[in-house]
Design an enzyme around this catalytic site. Structure first.
Site: not given
Length: 339
Positions: A55-56
């Site tokens: 995630y990111s």
């Protein structure tokens, strides 16, 4: 807030879980906003936070770590691995080599010495169950993870993994994290019966169907949700599957209105009503989003409302089956189904 036992672990978790996918550049959420969301979630009774290494690019884990500093022991902390982390071909998958390395990376980003639940983000067809389960079992025995689970596995892979754990005397997956909503009910056919059979806890992601069930998408309105900006094909109502979703949303809105509920309460109440589901994962981008979703924490849908939902989207039906993430590889790659 309601609390349920996570599978057969004995761990009590809230019926709503905080998903941190939007923390960082994906959701354009700052550290201050992420911390405020975590603060409000814990105050609202949520005690489980779920994130993932990819995630990111790790930013979500870093933000979660900073937000929970000083209160780690009050939280059931979950993360995931196996999705690509860069261009290096071995920085992905569920091999022992990668999982041992990437767990240490996740622990460093989170600022903790262990996670409560470590999940294989997607089934890796190139790695044997024995390889993955033996690595996870060793990490568990080393105290770096308390439990481990799967995410978005097809039902037959869940069964195979349970068999492998027994065959090779290894620890087993204790949870599954599938996509589940009123608009995507396909897992009711095979996955949820398997999780019930094996006593797996279920953390359902995308219960608001990527915003379709948030109340923001209605007939005659321009679709301006954050997801629609970078996933346009999933919200183009000229596409038959999206038209079917919009038609269903209009009918569901009437059911919600008659029951005195918001669309969010209807959607989350539906997911948490299934006896196989432990928690519904919510992924707010802002504190306002969180408060709207927390309002569904104690929602219990009546039998009449659940029956009305069934008439709009039949049990076991996916209105957008092509968006499934657990499709067997041979259905996607012709070379795998031909000699």
């Amino acid at each position: 807030m309601q609390y349920r036992t996570l599978g057969r672990t004995g761990v009590q978790v809230s019926s709503l879980a905080l998903g941190a996918m939007n923390f960082g550049k994906i959701g354009r959420t700052t550290q201050d906003e992420a911390t405020a969301i975590v603060d409000a979630a814990l105050e609202g009774g949520i005690n489980i936070i779920d994130t993932a290494d990819m995630y990111s690019g790790g930013e979500s884990e870093e933000m979660v770590g900073k937000a929970i500093a000083g209160r780690r022991d009050d939280i059931v902390l979950a993360t995931k691995a196996s999705m690509p982390m860069g261009d290096e071909r071995n920085h992905q998958g569920s091999s022992r080599r990668w999982l041992v390395t990437e767990l240490d990376n996740s622990l460093r980003r989170l600022g903790v010495d262990h996670v409560d639940l470590y999940q294989i983000h997607r089934w890796d067809p190139s790695t044997s169950d024995e390889e993955t389960l033996s690595a996870l079992t060793d990490l568990q025995r080393a105290g770096k993870i308390r439990y481990f689970g799967s995410s978005t596995f097809p039902a037959y892979r869940l069964v195979q993994a349970q068999w492998a754990a027994r065959e090779y005397h290894l620890s087993r997956y204790v949870t599954e994290q599938p996509s589940y909503s009123i608009l995507q009910r396909g897992i009711e056919t095979h996955v949820l019966p398997v999780t019930e059979q094996y006593g797996l806890g279920v953390l359902a992601w995308s219960p608001l169907a990527s915003g379709w069930l948030s109340g923001a998408i209605r007939e005659g309105r321009e679709i301006t949700t954050s997801r629609s900006a970078f996933m346009r094909e999933r919200f183009d109502t000229a596409i038959p599957s999206n038209r079917a979703r919009l038609d269903a949303v209009e009918r569901l809105a009437k059911v919600a209105d008659e029951a005195g509920l918001t669309m969010i309460q209807l959607a989350l109440g539906f997911v948490t009503a299934h006896p196989a589901v432990t928690s519904a994962l919510i992924g707010p981008r802002t504190p306002d989003h969180l408060h709207a979703q927390l309002a569904a924490a104690d929602t219990v849908l009546s039998a009449d409302v659940l029956d009305a939902i069934d008439t709009i989207v039949a049990p076991g039906t996916d209105l957008a089956a092509h968006e499934k993430y657990d499709t067997p590889p041979p259905l996607l790659d012709p070379s795998l189904r031909r000699r």
